[in-house]
Design an enzyme around this catalytic site. Structure first.
Site, PDB file in Angstrom:
ATOM      1  N   HIS A 249      20.957 -27.847 -37.229  1.00 33.72           N
ATOM      2  CA  HIS A 249      20.092 -27.292 -38.283  1.00 33.72           C
ATOM      3  C   HIS A 249      18.804 -28.112 -38.362  1.00 33.72           C
ATOM      4  O   HIS A 249      18.314 -28.421 -39.456  1.00 33.72           O
ATOM      5  CB  HIS A 249      20.801 -27.291 -39.638  1.00 33.72           C
ATOM      6  CG  HIS A 249      21.830 -26.213 -39.780  1.00 33.72           C
ATOM      7  ND1 HIS A 249      21.510 -24.901 -40.051  1.00 33.72           N
ATOM      8  CD2 HIS A 249      23.178 -26.247 -39.676  1.00 33.72           C
ATOM      9  CE1 HIS A 249      22.620 -24.176 -40.115  1.00 33.72           C
ATOM     10  NE2 HIS A 249      23.654 -24.967 -39.878  1.00 33.72           N
ATOM     11  N   ASP A 312      26.881 -29.911 -40.184  1.00 36.86           N
ATOM     12  CA  ASP A 312      27.630 -28.671 -39.967  1.00 36.86           C
ATOM     13  C   ASP A 312      27.029 -27.847 -38.832  1.00 36.86           C
ATOM     14  O   ASP A 312      25.854 -27.966 -38.496  1.00 36.86           O
ATOM     15  CB  ASP A 312      27.651 -27.839 -41.248  1.00 36.86           C
ATOM     16  CG  ASP A 312      26.249 -27.498 -41.739  1.00 36.86           C
ATOM     17  OD1 ASP A 312      25.383 -28.397 -41.735  1.00 36.86           O
ATOM     18  OD2 ASP A 312      26.002 -26.340 -42.113  1.00 36.86           O
ATOM     19  N   GLU A 313      27.851 -27.015 -38.252  1.00 37.42           N
ATOM     20  CA  GLU A 313      27.452 -25.912 -37.361  1.00 37.42           C
ATOM     21  C   GLU A 313      26.570 -26.358 -36.189  1.00 37.42           C
ATOM     22  O   GLU A 313      25.686 -25.630 -35.756  1.00 37.42           O
ATOM     23  CB  GLU A 313      26.751 -24.811 -38.172  1.00 37.42           C
ATOM     24  CG  GLU A 313      27.656 -24.164 -39.204  1.00 37.42           C
ATOM     25  CD  GLU A 313      26.957 -23.084 -40.001  1.00 37.42           C
ATOM     26  OE1 GLU A 313      27.611 -22.082 -40.329  1.00 37.42           O
ATOM     27  OE2 GLU A 313      25.758 -23.243 -40.329  1.00 37.42           O
ATOM     28  N   ASN A 314      26.825 -27.541 -35.676  1.00 37.84           N
ATOM     29  CA  ASN A 314      26.141 -27.960 -34.452  1.00 37.84           C
ATOM     30  C   ASN A 314      26.975 -27.487 -33.268  1.00 37.84           C
ATOM     31  O   ASN A 314      28.034 -28.058 -32.970  1.00 37.84           O
ATOM     32  CB  ASN A 314      25.975 -29.480 -34.421  1.00 37.84           C
ATOM     33  CG  ASN A 314      25.394 -29.956 -33.102  1.00 37.84           C
ATOM     34  OD1 ASN A 314      24.596 -29.255 -32.467  1.00 37.84           O
ATOM     35  ND2 ASN A 314      25.804 -31.143 -32.677  1.00 37.84           N
TER      36      ASN A 314
END
Length: 701
Positions: A249, A312-314
């Site tokens: 992000h 998150d969400e890497n």
């Protein structure tokens, strides 16, 4: 601690009266008594023990709100005579200079017909008690008064937060402040401020100005503005925790500093919602050097013990495609991207410790090698919170509290940080600190954010403050309606901006037909809006879906009316007139909506929505007639009407008609009338509800 004195008897035991009350969140212990304390022009406040600027300012805010409700002026300043004061506040000490997780927020409140006495160990406890005092205000035709009551209160969890995302859509300072006021009103105590993401870098860095100058489109908070917000929050007993999302992000980081990326760039601010590839390069020392300088700067700006690193969400796509990163992993013996990110997080934890701060991150950061003072924030579900606790990490829950997913308040109310079947021991349970509501802003603008936050956030606030035994959803909605009006006095626009949106959509026409339509309609849930109604960060969020609410006003009413009618079998007289009136209004709606569409192309999808709602309401009216007449319809009628309802249930333009379950019950009840003659009304009703709840087969649109 005052807490031990207040909480005599079983912990978290609720003493209620049969009279409905307006308290939200519900206190740990309370009892209403005979009598009332009149609120007159002679209402005075005195303070015994500790007093400081924060307490005096809090009293003044409460008294001005009280004035606004009673419509006459109250004396300014503090009274000298404690014995004759209408409200006596006894505060033992200031509490924490900077709000902290171990702040004592407990208080007691005794209201008789002579005086209200508020006692607290700290100023923050007194502020919490003042909010409860304001909720005791009632009125009849003769006078305003406070209900006589005895209250001993403390929060169930010490961490009760709201995350506001200012990255996707920038939220001006006044919005942050008025929502801090809303948070204080329902006793939330943590503002989690999401300040960086792919779509924007929203905080001024004087050490690395390219970060905000290149990554924000000019929409960022200066450091003076940040200090202003922190002071505003501190005055209300609210912590401010910044989030700087990394290593994924990270697009907005890399616009000004592409050399930090795992791919060469160049980078541009992301305009779309979603998950993107750019990530910081965890193998480069330059990354840690800049983060050391930046996080040190932020630690000096934000006084809270914690800094949120996201995490998150890497998905690691850039890491997988860069040979140097793969070679680094091999040299370090790192077998996966998760282990590489854990290496990165350990480096960041060391930097934070150097600057006197602790780490908090989303549940992807969980790794046994992290410092045990790391807090895990779970967005994936209670299971990850349980896993963290079993490994010795403290945690908070956000799964179930995502406001942007547009679930009703009842769904949030049912999510508890501690699952009933968690299997955790007492020591592990103590590691679960509470939770945070999450307001991601892909689909909210400064104009609509309040209506997405409130009043549903109040339901989450109660779940985090009140005893676990407080679970009456119907009573929650009753009290939410009261608190929703009270929140308006703080400047929140969750109610007033909806008519503004509708007037714009109608070009100044009569908005009542749209109100009637939206009473039965909600935005689609989860992330389906982006699929059905694609937008970018530059799109105007002014469509009909932006005026629709997560709790459709008429859906719960219709469900209650239908339940009352069917419970009245075999006579079916209860609620019949009210049901007929409500369904007739929806049946007759299409001409008015079509007329509005004729003058506004922005209402292009309202016609089909109104027609489907009308058809569904007509099916309900037909079913009502069969039930009232005691005659069953032809066998083919049932399937035809259920098909009509299935058609109406299909979302369009990110909106869905949500009264269909209640109408299915009506249709099936009419079709099942012959069964009523051979079974008891209770068994019949159970059969009807079971059939109505069965999965609806898919039909082509």
């Amino acid at each position: 601690m005052l807490l031990l004195c207040l909480m005599s008897g079983p912990a978290f035991t609720q003493m209620n009266s049969s009279t409905p009350h307006q308290l939200l969140p519900v206190p740990a212990r309370f009892e209403f008594r005979e009598g009332r304390l009149a609120v007159t022009k002679a209402f005075t406040v005195a303070v015994k023990g500790h007093q400081d600027e924060r307490l005096i300012a809090g009293i003044d805010r409460a008294m001005r709100r009280l004035e606004g409700r009673i419509a006459f002026e109250l004396p300014r300043g503090l009274a000298r005579d404690a014995a004759t004061a209408t409200l006596l506040i006894e505060c033992q000490g200031p509490g924490k200079k900077v709000p902290a997780i171990d702040e004592d927020e407990s208080y007691s409140l005794e209201v008789t017909d002579r005086q209200a006495a508020l006692k607290a160990a700290t100023v923050v406890g007194a502020l919490r008690g003042l909010e409860t005092l304001l909720q005791l205000l009632e009125s009849d035709r003769d006078q305003a008064f406070l209900r006589a009551a005895s209250i001993q209160d403390q929060p169930r969890f010490p961490w009760r937060g709201l995350m506001i995302d200012s990255s996707r859509h920038f939220q001006p300072l006044e919005i942050i402040k008025r929502n801090l006021d809303g948070m204080a009103a329902v006793k939330l105590n943590v503002l989690h401020w999401h300040l960086t993401d792919d779509q924007g870098f929203r905080v001024e860095s004087r050490k690395y100005p390219k970060l905000h100058l290149s990554g924000s489109d000019g929409n960022f908070y200066t450091q003076d503005q940040i200090r202003d917000v922190i002071a505003y929050a501190t005055a209300r007993g609210i912590r401010v925790i910044p989030e700087f999302d990394m290593p994924g992000h990270a697009t907005s980081w890399l616009v000004g500093h592409p050399e930090l990326g795992s791919a060469p760039g160049p980078y541009q601010i992301e305009r779309q919602p979603g998950i993107f590839d750019p990530a910081l390069d965890p193998t480069r020392e330059e990354v840690y050097k800049l983060l050391d300088g930046f996080l040190g700067e932020m630690a000096a700006l934000f006084p809270d013990d914690y800094i949120h690193i996201g995490g998150d969400e890497n998905e690691g796509k850039q890491w997988d495609s860069k040979p140097q990163i793969q070679a680094f992993k091999k040299a370090k013996g790192l077998k996966s991207n998760h282990e590489l990110q854990a290496y990165f997080n350990q480096r960041i934890a060391q930097i934070l410790k150097k600057h006197g701060r602790k780490m908090i991150g989303w549940d992807e950061i969980l790794h046994p090698d992290l410092p045990k003072d790391t807090v895990i924030q779970s967005w994936r579900g209670p299971a990850s919170l349980v896993e963290a606790a079993r490994k010795g990490f403290r945690g908070i829950l956000s799964a179930g509290y995502y406001l942007d997913l547009m679930h009703p308040a009842s769904a949030h109310y049912g999510a508890d940080p501690i699952a009933a079947d968690s299997g955790l021991n007492e020591q592990q349970l103590a590691l679960i600190l509470g939770g945070e509501a999450a307001m991601w802003s892909e689909y909210v603008s400064p104009e609509t954010i309040d209506s997405r936050l409130w009043p549903r956030t109040a339901a989450i606030a109660e779940r985090l403050w009140s005893p676990r035994s407080v679970t009456d959803t119907d009573d929650l909605y009753r009290r939410m309606a009261v608190i929703s009006q009270q929140l308006e006095e703080l400047g929140l626009t969750h109610q007033r901006n909806i008519p503004v949106l509708l007037r714009r959509l109608t070009g100044g026409g009569d908005i009542q037909p749209l109100r009637t339509l939206l009473a039965a309609v909600e935005p689609v849930k989860n992330y389906n809006r982006g699929r059905q109604h694609p937008t970018t960060m530059l799109s105007p969020l002014t469509s009909l879906v932006d005026a629709a609410q997560a709790d459709a006003p008429a859906a719960r009413r219709l469900a209650a009316l239908v339940d009352g009618l069917l419970s009245d079998a075999p006579g079916f007289q209860a609620n019949q007139a009210a049901l007929r009136a409500l369904l007739s209004e929806w049946r007759d709606l299409p001409p008015a909506i079509e007329s509005l569409h004729n003058r506004s192309a922005a209402l292009r999808d309202a016609d089909s929505l109104a027609r489907d709602l009308s058809a569904a309401a007509s099916a309900g009216l037909e079913a009502l007639s069969f039930l009232a007449g005691g005659t069953a319809p032809a066998p083919e009628w049932r399937e035809a009407k259920l098909a009509t309802l299935s058609q109406a249930a299909k979302p369009r333009d990110a909106l869905e008609i949500v009264i269909i379950p209640a109408l299915r019950q009506l249709v099936i009840a009419a079709a099942e009338l012959p069964q009523l003659r051979t079974s008891s009304p209770g068994d019949w009703l159970k059969r009807v509800k079971t059939l109505a709840a069965e999965k609806v087969p898919e039909t082509r649109r």
